[in-house]
Design a protein around this motif. Structure first.
Motif, short mmCIF file in Angstrom:
data_model
loop_
_atom_site.label_atom_id
_atom_site.label_comp_id
_atom_site.label_asym_id
_atom_site.label_seq_id
_atom_site.Cartn_x
_atom_site.Cartn_y
_atom_site.Cartn_z
N UNK A 199 -3.57 28.40 -12.25
CA UNK A 199 -2.65 27.25 -12.26
C UNK A 199 -3.20 26.06 -11.47
N UNK A 200 -4.46 25.75 -11.69
CA UNK A 200 -5.07 24.61 -11.00
C UNK A 200 -4.53 23.31 -11.58
N UNK A 201 -4.06 22.44 -10.70
CA UNK A 201 -3.59 21.12 -11.10
C UNK A 201 -4.33 20.11 -10.23
N UNK A 202 -5.01 19.15 -10.86
CA UNK A 202 -5.81 18.18 -10.11
C UNK A 202 -5.54 16.77 -10.63
N UNK A 203 -5.36 15.85 -9.69
CA UNK A 203 -5.14 14.45 -10.04
C UNK A 203 -5.96 13.57 -9.11
N UNK A 204 -6.54 12.53 -9.69
CA UNK A 204 -7.16 11.49 -8.87
C UNK A 204 -6.11 10.41 -8.59
N UNK A 205 -5.98 10.09 -7.32
CA UNK A 205 -5.00 9.08 -6.92
C UNK A 205 -5.66 8.10 -5.95
N UNK A 206 -4.96 7.04 -5.64
CA UNK A 206 -5.49 6.05 -4.71
C UNK A 206 -4.47 5.74 -3.63
N UNK A 207 -4.99 5.50 -2.44
CA UNK A 207 -4.16 5.04 -1.34
C UNK A 207 -4.55 3.59 -1.06
N UNK A 208 -3.56 2.75 -0.84
CA UNK A 208 -3.82 1.35 -0.54
C UNK A 208 -3.76 1.14 0.97
N UNK A 209 -4.86 0.65 1.53
CA UNK A 209 -4.97 0.43 2.98
C UNK A 209 -4.94 -1.06 3.23
N UNK A 210 -3.86 -1.54 3.85
CA UNK A 210 -3.73 -2.98 4.09
C UNK A 210 -3.88 -3.32 5.58
N UNK A 211 -4.60 -2.48 6.30
CA UNK A 211 -4.78 -2.65 7.74
C UNK A 211 -5.79 -3.74 8.08
N UNK A 212 -6.75 -3.98 7.20
CA UNK A 212 -7.87 -4.86 7.52
C UNK A 212 -7.85 -6.10 6.65
N UNK A 213 -7.82 -7.26 7.29
CA UNK A 213 -7.77 -8.50 6.53
C UNK A 213 -9.15 -9.06 6.23
N UNK A 214 -10.16 -8.63 6.99
CA UNK A 214 -11.53 -9.10 6.81
C UNK A 214 -12.48 -7.91 6.77
N UNK A 215 -13.58 -8.00 6.02
CA UNK A 215 -14.55 -6.90 5.96
C UNK A 215 -15.08 -6.50 7.32
N UNK A 263 -7.46 -2.48 0.63
CA UNK A 263 -8.55 -1.68 0.08
C UNK A 263 -7.95 -0.43 -0.54
N UNK A 264 -8.32 -0.14 -1.77
CA UNK A 264 -7.86 1.09 -2.41
C UNK A 264 -8.93 2.17 -2.26
N UNK A 265 -8.51 3.34 -1.77
CA UNK A 265 -9.43 4.46 -1.56
C UNK A 265 -8.97 5.63 -2.42
N UNK A 266 -9.86 6.11 -3.28
CA UNK A 266 -9.51 7.18 -4.21
C UNK A 266 -9.68 8.56 -3.57
N UNK A 267 -8.76 9.47 -3.92
CA UNK A 267 -8.86 10.85 -3.46
C UNK A 267 -8.48 11.79 -4.60
N UNK A 268 -8.91 13.04 -4.45
CA UNK A 268 -8.54 14.10 -5.39
C UNK A 268 -7.48 14.98 -4.72
N UNK A 269 -6.36 15.15 -5.38
CA UNK A 269 -5.30 16.05 -4.92
C UNK A 269 -5.28 17.25 -5.85
N UNK A 270 -5.59 18.42 -5.32
CA UNK A 270 -5.70 19.63 -6.14
C UNK A 270 -4.85 20.74 -5.54
N UNK A 271 -4.04 21.36 -6.38
CA UNK A 271 -3.28 22.55 -5.97
C UNK A 271 -3.63 23.69 -6.91
N UNK A 272 -3.50 24.90 -6.38
CA UNK A 272 -3.79 26.10 -7.17
C UNK A 272 -2.97 27.25 -6.60
#
Length: 276
Positions: A199-215, A263-272
């Motif tokens: 029953x593996x379920x995997x999704x790629x999602x993104x978190x939006x990080x608005x902490x930094x205004x400049x590189x 900045x959007x950072x992608x992650x993999x969320x997987x459950x099994x």
């Protein structure tokens, strides 16, 4: 000294370096300013409920452990670095969460087989140097029918790309170790877990990080707060040209990723589910 003894000594030395690295800077600030939304997302995906026995591996300061406890879980937060657990205890007390904190190596967990209903890790176990050993342990301590939940940065996402940018400036990895962002590839995790899960379920999602205004603000924060980045900079501390080059590369990475102040950072969320 025998080859086996040499290997054990090398592993102890490697784990000591990892323990020291994660104690550098201020990882709890990273957990608060950058990844605070990830722990609750993992807890929700694992469907933790009252009375569930939960192990959070490489828990850090409790980004997922504390929400799991607040959801009703009977939680053990384990991590290789005791300094992070100490911060987590204070945070848990402030939020009214009751859980246990235990120093532990993700590749040699001090728990019985099948001891937990849910075994999870939020951008944590991915940094264990020997992927198969860590995967074997997280499966071993999960009961048959129990839930395994993993949240990891993808190689293609922003944090995965940050590690790619830093790699040429970092010390060479020890033989037999694997890069953390591989845990962000579904096929890699499936191979690690094998037929021991269903029953593996995997999704790629993104978190939006608005902490930094400049590189440059992003770069300077990670240079002072994030253990892996601090370690890389220490490796080139006596080379001003390489330091300047890494400074520019990290600022360029962040500058290319900043959109409307985030900045959007992608992650993999997987459950099994652990096979019976």
């Amino acid at each position: 000294m025998t080859a086996t003894a040499d290997a054990r000594e090398a592993d102890r030395a490697l784990k000591a370096k990892h323990r020291t690295m994660w104690a550098l800077g201020d990882y709890p600030a990273v957990a608060t300013r950058v990844v605070s939304a990830l722990g609750p997302a993992l807890v929700e995906a694992c469907a933790i409920k009252d009375g569930d026995r939960v192990l959070d591996i490489a828990a850090g300061s409790g980004n997922a452990s504390i929400p799991a406890a607040l959801a009703g879980g009977d939680v053990v937060a384990s991590d290789l670095t005791p300094e992070l657990l100490a911060v987590g205890r204070g945070e848990a007390e402030a939020r009214g969460a009751a859980l246990r904190w235990q120093e532990a190596d993700a590749e040699a967990l001090p728990f019985e087989d099948g001891a937990f209903d849910t075994v999870m890790s939020c951008v944590g176990v991915m940094f264990a140097p020997h992927h198969q050993a860590a995967a074997d342990e997280l499966v071993r301590v999960c009961r048959p029918g129990g839930t395994i939940g993993l949240l990891s940065w993808t190689p293609e996402g922003f944090i995965g790309q940050m590690f790619a940018v830093m790699k040429p400036y970092a010390p060479p990895p020890p033989p037999g170790t694997q890069p953390p962002p591989l845990w962000g590839q579904e096929e890699h995790v499936r191979a690690l877990l094998g037929e021991r899960v269903t029953d593996v379920v995997a999704h790629r999602r993104k978190i939006s990080v608005d902490t930094f205004s400049e590189p440059e603000e992003f770069r300077e924060f990670f240079k002072t707060a994030y253990g892996p980045t601090i370690t890389v900079y220490r490796n080139i501390a006596d080379d001003p040209e390489r330091t300047a080059a890494l400074d520019a590369a990290l600022a360029d990475l962040a500058g290319g990723a900043l959109r409307d102040g985030a900045i959007e950072a992608e992650y993999l969320l997987l459950t099994a589910r652990r096979s019976g």
